[in-house]
Write a protein that holds these residues in place. Structure first.
Motif, PDB file in Angstrom:
ATOM      1  N   SER A  18       0.813  -1.270  -0.051  1.00 27.92           N
ATOM      2  CA  SER A  18       0.036  -0.153   0.062  1.00 27.92           C
ATOM      3  C   SER A  18       0.910   1.268   0.022  1.00 27.92           C
ATOM      4  N   SER A  37       1.297   3.884  -3.057  1.00 24.78           N
ATOM      5  CA  SER A  37       1.049   5.337  -2.843  1.00 24.78           C
ATOM      6  C   SER A  37       1.797   6.430  -2.774  1.00 24.78           C
ATOM      7  N   LEU A  92      -6.719  -2.490  -4.274  1.00 19.64           N
ATOM      8  CA  LEU A  92      -7.148  -2.018  -3.146  1.00 19.64           C
ATOM      9  C   LEU A  92      -6.850  -0.479  -3.050  1.00 19.64           C
ATOM     10  N   VAL A  93      -5.690  -0.115  -3.616  1.00 22.11           N
ATOM     11  CA  VAL A  93      -5.268   1.376  -3.397  1.00 22.11           C
ATOM     12  C   VAL A  93      -5.848   2.154  -4.623  1.00 22.11           C
ATOM     13  N   VAL A 135      -9.912   1.731  -4.114  1.00 23.65           N
ATOM     14  CA  VAL A 135     -10.527   2.025  -2.923  1.00 23.65           C
ATOM     15  C   VAL A 135      -9.788   3.286  -2.167  1.00 23.65           C
ATOM     16  N   ALA A 136      -8.581   3.064  -2.014  1.00 22.96           N
ATOM     17  CA  ALA A 136      -7.854   4.200  -1.339  1.00 22.96           C
ATOM     18  C   ALA A 136      -7.890   5.515  -2.211  1.00 22.96           C
ATOM     19  N   TYR A 172      -8.236   4.999   4.004  1.00 25.14           N
ATOM     20  CA  TYR A 172      -7.775   3.725   3.740  1.00 25.14           C
ATOM     21  C   TYR A 172      -7.102   3.068   4.888  1.00 25.14           C
TER      22      TYR A 172
END
Length: 475
Positions: A29, A33, A162-163, A166-167, A175
């Motif tokens: 993550s 990011s 997910l990142v 979602v993030a 997140y």
């Protein structure tokens, strides 16, 4: 009764999956990011590597301590502490990104949270390994070991998604607040896994752990972490980096020189397991994936190509792990054959990186090298980890070693390749040639592992000594 056993196995499998997966989700993550953290901390994207380094550094220290801290009697207490603290650290990152305090405070809180979070969440992997050793059948143990091995590539597969979906939709701060719930799920399963388990008898030669070797070992790990951090901030040729490198080498040399005095008389170390751990350590060096991805970024490859390549590679590694685990469960004696096949595959994928040149016609080479390397590494890790557990002879330190070896080998690989890269640039080579030097160093590492395996096989053939079970023959 059968339904109860199936449910129990599924709960244990979830415990194992989370145990070796949550740490990787957190690390990935951060990696995905980097731009957001660079903006938040007002630093360059390259400097955000320090966040990954402190995560890995905290994890390495924790995994070095784990064999001394974790047993059946202490597992629940360690899990409560580790899960609670990991959740707090992830939540602190999320809250800090919402509050947006002064820059100096932001840097201190985020870096400290990642360091302490990496330290605490790393205990999940050896806790999962301990739960595997308590399985009531060899078949279940083999299945759970496959799940444990697959957890990391599964995390590498899902974390970028997910990142991305979602993030980037709810914000990085929110997140990490959601990520803080994962350790609590792990903690909720702990009583179901360790409740009522018998206390394991000490393995032969294991008694009270002497404090001096433990202290020296932890000092060596800390010295290494300080050296790697200095390399990132000050460069490999700075006085600080060279001084810390000297401290690490002195402590490591002292530890090696005293090893015979620190091993209790009569202690029998499983030679096959030690050999396999050495091979596993070497194989981590060329498989960090850091520099081949950085090469594509530097040569302006599309983000879609880079993301798809990582996703496909992780998916192939997951499939390789499960396929190898299934084969070993059915035919345990295939372990040497599968390992002998996996390393040449890894070598082929690594050699392909040496021929990287960014041209449209070579995009297929970027994918092929990643896929072949991922398959080879997935097969090798599955065979080695399962064989180490089988050959450990009940020695807790050997059984819990794979998690440390994988993490420490990865960090050593990152550091060695960084030294090669910086040395190539300091010698006057252009950036592309410096990357080629790194790729050649990766090939040398795989060749070293392959050479050790060939030497072991030669000794086995020469002595005609067959060894039962999934572990490799002793020389």
């Amino acid at each position: 009764m059968k339904q109860f056993l199936v449910l129990q196995t599924l709960i244990l499998a979830l415990f194992v999956l989370l145990g070796n997966g949550i740490r990787s989700i957190g690390t990935m993550s951060v990696s995905v990011s980097q731009g957001e953290f660079a903006s938040f901390l007002d630093i360059s994207v390259e400097k955000t590597d320090v966040l990954v380094e402190v995560l890995l550094g905290g994890a390495v220290i924790a995994l070095a301590l784990a064999p001394f801290a974790i047993s059946v009697t202490t597992a629940r207490r360690v899990a409560v502490w580790a899960a609670g603290f990991a959740s707090l650290c992830y939540a602190t990152v999320g809250i800090t990104m919402h509050i947006d305090p002064a820059l100096d405070l932001r840097e201190i809180v985020v870096i400290a949270s990642f360091a302490l979070g990496g330290f605490s969440v790393a205990f999940f992997a050896p806790l999962a390994q301990l739960s595997i050793s308590l399985a009531d059948s060899e078949g279940k143990r083999a299945v759970l070991m496959t799940v444990w091995t697959a957890a990391q590539p599964i995390a590498f597969l899902i974390a970028p998604q997910l990142v991305r979906y979602v993030a980037f939709d709810i914000g990085i701060g929110n997140y990490f607040l959601l990520l803080a719930a994962l350790p609590l799920i792990f903690l909720a399963i702990v009583p179901l896994v360790f409740d009522g388990k018998p206390v394991e008898p000490p393995a032969a030669g294991q008694g009270t752990t002497p404090w001096k070797p433990v202290v020296v070992f932890i000092l060596a790990v800390l010295a290494f972490e300080a050296w790697t951090t200095a390399n990132t901030f000050a460069g490999i040729d700075s006085v600080v980096s060279l001084s810390l490198m000297g401290v690490f080498l002195i402590v490591a040399a002292y530890m090696v020189s005293q090893r015979r005095k620190w091993i209790p008389p009569g202690t029998t170390l499983p030679s096959a397991a030690i050999f396999l751990l050495i091979v596993l350590f070497i194989l981590q060096i060329p498989t960090t994936g850091l520099y081949d991805t950085a090469y594509l970024v530097r040569h302006l490859c599309s983000s879609e190509l880079i993301t798809n390549r990582a996703t496909i590679g992780a998916g192939c590694q997951v499939l390789a792990v499960f396929a190898t685990g299934a084969a070993l469960t059915r035919w345990p004696t295939l372990a040497p054959t599968l390992l002998g096949l996996s390393v040449p595959l890894l070598l082929a994928g690594t050699v392909a990186t040496v021929f990287y040149r960014y041209q449209g016609t070579e995009v297929s080479l970027f994918y092929a090298s990643k896929i072949v390397s991922a398959i080879g590494m997935g097969m090798a890790t599955t065979v080695v980890v399962g064989s180490v557990i089988a050959a450990s002879g009940g020695n807790k330190f050997v059984m819990l070693a794979p998690a440390f070896i994988i993490m420490f080998g990865t960090e050593v690989g990152i550091e060695l390749l960084e030294i090669v890269f910086q040395s190539a640039k300091l010698s006057g080579l252009d950036e592309t040639t410096a990357y080629q030097a790194v790729f050649l160093a990766q090939v040398v590492a795989v060749l070293l592992a392959l050479g050790l395996l060939v030497q072991r096989l030669g000794a086995y053939v020469a002595t005609r000594r067959l060894r039962p079970g999934p572990s490799l023959p002793a020389s």
